[in-house]
Design an enzyme around this catalytic site. Structure first.
Site: not given
Ligand SMILES: Cc1cc2nc3c(=O)[nH]c(=O)nc-3n(C[C@H](O)[C@H](O)[C@H](O)COP(=O)(O)OP(=O)(O)OC[C@H]3O[C@@H](n4cnc5c(N)ncnc54)[C@H](O)[C@@H]3O)c2cc1C
Lengths: 808, 284
Positions: A239, A386-387, A762
């Site tokens: 990522q 996802r945050c 997110e």
């Protein structure tokens, strides 16, 4: 030149910001034509596989590789002893700790990497793994962080000095040999004083269980060391490819220009692919040792058991208020289970991420947060699934505390939120724990949401249902889940956000071709977010060339400008801003060229959709295509040829997306089965670049929120065995389990972002988890429930009903 | 998730299958749809050096209903069970149950024979077959024999079938009356938290006969004669259902796992059975 088409047509042709342009990536993804790490096949490539520990805590007495080496096709079996001379048997983590690459004397979690087998094919490698004989001596296992802080058992012997003292960690003093750090924010004394003297105080303890991002594609890498030219190429599920390049250079001693890191298509990341894993290091070492490319791709069980988990926060809260519900103070303490190594992926100065956004969307005058990180015999990680860094935990905490306070006050939870929201006129707002919220309009969003779902009607229906249940007319109860969240995304200002010392700016480089098409490269990397679609839209609007004519490239460090990658919803807030700024540089030069071509002064032309026009004479214009051509083919006095720009963007602040969610749920108290009748999600992500992509992100994020709230967990038994190591037990919802989502929005642009955008990928996860959880808990509120921990799977919901006497 | 090396065989007649099974004994296994066996091999929980594919053998699949007797070839897929009109008419509980097994992809491959021969307490077909009082037809070196489904299961993955025997077909008398297959699961593709198969026939407003079997609540399927007996002769009223549930609870022996603790499973089993009885009765 005469204009044949209307201005409206020109805007439509541009496919710029605000239109629901179809995702350009989907043509290849939906046809199975993506190119993932496992699709990379190089001549002579070898395959690696790990021998992993069956024990959660054991001493490694001996490793015998003879039988494995004797298997035809096996090329090498690496152990810590082989990596030690290279100083690669341990590696630094993103959190300032270090982590074993291969077991060095002991193992600290089940599934830990013990030896790396390299063989001519994947099957031989797997067979050889079985043949490596490892002798273990089992040690006492600690899976509970509270027990860990009391235990005599030393998990990390490497972090205790010879005299038995405990040296400081990366984040200051440590209280116990299994303690990692204490991190504090806010004013403890003032907070305690307010709470001690408050009219009303609600306290609650909650466990945010350990879970896992579980991207569809597991982690993997292919390393290829070319010994002739000294260049290392590394393809992988990264990522943050540039950070990987820098880390690889620092670790290996290979100069950074001799390392090329490529993130090809990535099948979902969700934070799982931010960190550096032993597999990456071993594939590199194996390629250096063997001189041929080496591939490592983990399987699903390995991914769930050994790569970065998320959450695992034990949170204790106190919230105080006046009798009429005005919140006066908030106290939060977290015991954070980080597993065997502190491998959290947070900006360096934030060992608990942005947990200090836990005052949420409310005007809370005074607050305190303390976080203690603890080692246990579990897999390392602690990534932001996802945050943005620990924001899901923060929002879950405050949204549960609000509900608990509402119970304490005997007040409606929607109203309690409303009277405590930060008001529109208070922005920019500095929260008690330090963050400066850039913008917001919470009351408008909340009113819109409550009206859309007929909140009053729902409460009336719920009251009737309670009556019916008590009268024995139904066994189904009804819950109305509420959540209002404020995120903090877009890390981040370099002044306070870095990873391993690298400031968290991002970048965009644009090259306009003579015929008026372009390529733009960014320091981010899409893992399904659709960057190739949306970044082209930003640029289309900024530079006046159609999005269809703009190629977006990311992920190859040889071509892309340096950037910190994609996670924490930072791509649009940071790289998106860089794209806009680079676009504006292009436009500035284009303006000079246009003015020259139109034979007027620079200030006498203005930008209009896809061209520069002479002010007051719209029939006199040069299109961007014409300007591009001229940039390369015409000698313009005082201007260099070409049309290129680069921007490195260091954001002045984070952005603060927010949203209002409502979930209506029916629960069968006998089976514990929840049914989601309705889910309404209002998101405010500022300027909306592509409404369709936003909606897709919201559907996905809500689905992952549903998963976490209703069953997705990494569970361990007392021996440290992972109980949820396959998708049979690790809950990954299918289309069948997913309800219909209703999406809505308001638009409050970020005042400091060049295009006012805030990031959205997110938000639905951050806001969704408390919303689903609150729906379950709200259903039981009339029957005496205050708080129950997630995940709300069938048996735990049943247990709640049972504890409340609803089966009697 | 990579299986150990194995030899693959695809014989074209049953004699060839049996010869291979005799030759390799414990080291050989037949493979039907592979949707239980292959995952076990990939997890290296099943070590099968010799894998014998049944797909080349003719006559092992298909559904027939003759003179009130249903015959399902062992290699018939679960998908075929769902789409068979003859079966829907003769034994509609089969379709209702099959639709609750796994997901469409699995059902296109997974076979009825594999499902019942596997011996996994989580499989849905074994309980269903006990409810229907089916016979399992086996063929082996010593010829053919039939075993009642109700006598077939000994423990988890242990059945009456000898290593050298192959299941060729399942037969049962087409049931009469009302039916229901009720299953609680955590998500699509999951095995049962609790499941109940119920057949009830009605005469003069009373239960004339009943058959009840439970799934994934013990190390074998549980055919509860006592539960059925509690219904016979009653009007299937609340008291009768309660009695049947109580009787069933005496026969099951669930263990704790990720689906929940024993107390929950027993509660869920009772709820699931109660609902199945009411639905079957409403159709009787
Ligand atoms: C994701 C997933 C979800 C599932 N969910 C469910 C579910 O909810 N309910 C359920 O019941 N099942 C479920 N299953 C299992 C599925 O139904 C299998 O297909 C079935 O259990 C086995 O059938 P098969 O044809 O695939 O057998 P195989 O996997 O080929 O064989 C299974 C076993 O039976 C033996 N065998 C097969 N055929 C014969 C024969 N003719 N004679 C002798 N021995 C034989 C094999 O040797 C092996 O030991 C699921 C499977 C998956 C992958």
């Amino acid at each position: 030149m005469k204009d044949e088409i209307t201005r409206e047509d020109r805007v439509a042709n541009l496919k710029g910001m605000g239109c629901s342009r179809k995702r350009v990536e989907d043509a290849r993804f939906t046809q199975g034509k993506g190119n993932y790490v496992d699709d990379i096949k190089l001549p002579g490539m070898l395959h690696g596989d790990f021998v992993r520990s069956p024990y959660a805590h054991a001493r490694v007495k001996s490793i015998n590789i003879d039988a494995a080496m004797a298997l035809p096709g096996v090329v090498a079996v690496l152990t810590a002893k082989d990596l030690e001379p290279l100083n690669l048997h341990w590696m630094p983590t993103l959190a300032g700790d270090k982590q074993m690459v291969l077991a060095d004397g002991k193992v600290l979690f089940q599934g830990q990497e013990v030896a790396f087998v390299v063989a001519s094919d994947r099957y031989v490698a797997a067979d050889a793994v079985e043949l490596v004989e490892v002798e273990y001596e089992e040690l006492e296992v600690i899976v509970d962080p509270f027990k860990s802080l009391q235990s005599d058992v030393v998990l990390r012997e490497d972090l205790v000095a010879e005299d038995g003292s405990i040296p400081n960690g990366a984040h200051g003093p440590r209280k116990h040999h299994n303690h990692i750090f204490t991190w504090e924010a806010g004013d403890l004394e003032a907070t305690e004083q307010v709470i001690d003297n408050a009219e009303v105080v609600a306290t609650e303890e909650m466990y945010y269980h350990r879970t896992h991002p579980c991207p569809l594609e597991t982690c993997g890498s292919v390393a290829s060391m070319d010994k002739v030219n000294g260049k290392l190429t590394l393809w992988g599920t990264f990522q943050a490819p540039h950070v990987v390049r820098t880390v690889a250079s620092l670790l290996s001693g290979i100069e950074e220009h001799n390392i090329r890191v490529v993130s090809p298509d990535i099948g979902g990341g969700f934070g799982n692919k931010v960190g550096v894993y032993p597999g990456y290091v071993c594939s590199i070492v194996a390629s250096i040792v063997t001189g041929v490319p080496v591939k490592w791709v983990e399987d699903r069980m390995e991914n769930l058991m050994s790569t970065a988990f998320a959450r695992d926060y034990w949170m204790k809260g106190k919230i105080s208020a006046t009798k009429d519900g005005k919140i006066t103070g908030l106290h939060c303490h977290v015991t954070a289970d980080h597993g065997a190594f502190d491998a959290c992926a947070d900006p360096t100065k934030f060992p608990a991420g942005f947990m200090n956004i836990c005052t949420g969307s409310y005007d809370i005058p005074v607050a305190y947060l303390g976080v203690d990180g603890v080692y246990t015999n579990k897999a390392p990680g602690g990534v932001s699934y996802r945050c943005s860094f620990r924001v899901t935990e923060a929002v879950y905490f405050i949204e549960r505390m609000i509900e608990v306070l509402a119970i304490e006050l005997n007040m409606d939870a929607a109203e309690l939120r409303r009277i405590n929201f930060i008001k529109k006129e208070q922005f920019p707002y500095t929260a008690a724990l330090g963050w400066e919220y850039d913008s917001g309009d919470y009351h408008t969003a909340w009113d819109k949401a409550l009206e859309a779902v007929d909140y009053k009607g729902l409460r009336a229906e719920q009251a009737q249902r309670v009556e019916d249940f008590k009268a024995g007319k139904t066994r189904k109860i009804m819950g109305v889940g509420l959540s209002f969240f404020t995120e903090i995304v877009g890390a981040g200002p370099v002044k306070n956000c870095d990873i391993l010392g690298m400031g968290m700016f991002d970048s965009c480089e644009i090259r306009i071709h003579p015929t008026g098409s372009a390529v733009a490269r960014l320091g981010t990397i899409s893992q399904g977010q659709g960057h190739a679609t949306t970044f082209a839209q930003i640029l289309a609007t900024e530079i006046g060339l159609s999005a269809e004519s703009i190629t977006i490239e990311e992920g190859d460090t040889d071509t892309a400008p340096y950037g910190l990658g994609t996670y924490g919803s930072r791509s649009t807030p940071v790289a998106g801003a860089a794209a806009a700024m680079a676009g504006r540089k292009i436009r500035a030069k284009a303006q000079m060229i246009a003015a020259y071509l139109l034979e007027v002064h620079d200030n006498d032309v203005e930008f209009d959709v896809d061209r520069f026009v002479v002010k007051g004479a719209p029939e006199r214009f040069k299109t961007m295509k014409e300007i591009a051509y001229a940039a390369y083919n015409q000698a313009i006095p005082g201007l260099e040829p070409g049309l290129e720009a680069v921007s490195y963007y260091d954001p002045p602040n984070m952005t603060y997306p927010f949203g209002a969610y409502v979930c209506v749920m029916d629960i069968d108290v006998d089976t514990g089965v929840p049914e989601i009748r309705r889910f309404y999600a209002l998101d405010d992500c500022g300027t909306r670049i592509n409404p369709m992509v936003i909606e897709g992100q919201i559907h996905g994020g809500l689905t992952e929120a549903l998963a976490v709230a209703l069953g997705q967990e990494i569970a361990y038994d007392d021996m440290g065995n992972v109980k949820t190591g396959t998708l049979m037990d690790f809950f990954l919802p299918t289309a069948w389990e997913v309800p219909n989502y209703e999406t809505d929005f308001t638009v409050t642009p970020s005042p400091h972002h060049p295009i006012g955008a805030k990031g959205v990928g997110e938000s639905p996860h951050v806001g969704g988890v408390p919303c689903f959880s609150n729906a379950v808990q709200d259903a039981f509120r009339p029957f005496g429930n205050r708080h129950t921990n997630m995940p709300h799977d069938h048996w735990r919901i049943w247990q709640t009903a049972n504890n409340l006497g609803m089966h009697d | 998730m990579i299986p150990a090396a194995f030899e693959y065989y695809r014989p074209t007649d049953m004699a060839g299958v049996i010869a291979l099974l005799q030759e390799h004994g414990d080291d050989a296994r037949v493979i039907a749809g592979g949707h239980s066996l292959i995952p076990m091999m990939k997890l290296r929980m099943a070590d099968v050096p010799h894998l014998i594919d049944l797909q080349g053998i003719e006559g092992l699949s298909g559904i027939t209903v003759t003179d009130g007797v249903v015959r399902i070839g062992a290699m018939t897929t679960q998908h075929e069970v769902i789409v068979s009109d003859a079966l829907a008419a003769a034994a509609p509980i089969m379709k209702e149950a099959a639709l609750q097994i796994a997901d469409p992809q699995v059902r296109y491959m997974g076979t009825v024979g594999g499902n019942v021969a596997n011996g996994d307490p989580g499989n849905d077909m074994p309980g269903l077959m006990q409810c229907l009082n089916a016979q399992f037809h086996l063929t082996g070196p010593d010829g053919d024999r039939a075993v009642d489904a109700r006598d077939f299961y000994e423990a988890a993955y242990m059945t009456e079938r000898e290593d050298e025997e192959v299941l060729t077909a399942i037969t049962f008398a087409a049931p009469t009356g009302g039916y229901a297959y009720e299953k609680q699961k955590r998500k699509i593709g999951d095995y049962a938290t609790a499941a109940a198969a119920v057949q009830i026939s009605k005469e003069g407003g009373k239960v004339a006969a009943a058959s009840i079997a439970m799934t994934n609540l013990s190390d074998t399927p549980v055919w509860s004669e006592a539960a059925a007996d509690a219904l016979v002769g009653t009007a299937c009223d609340e008291a009768a259902v309660k009695a049947a549930v109580t009787a069933m609870l005496g026969d099951i022996d669930p263990t704790e796992d990720n689906r929940g603790p024993v107390a929950f499973k027993r509660h869920a089993a009772g709820i699931v059975l109660g609902r199945a009885i009411l639905r079957a009765w409403s159709r009787a």
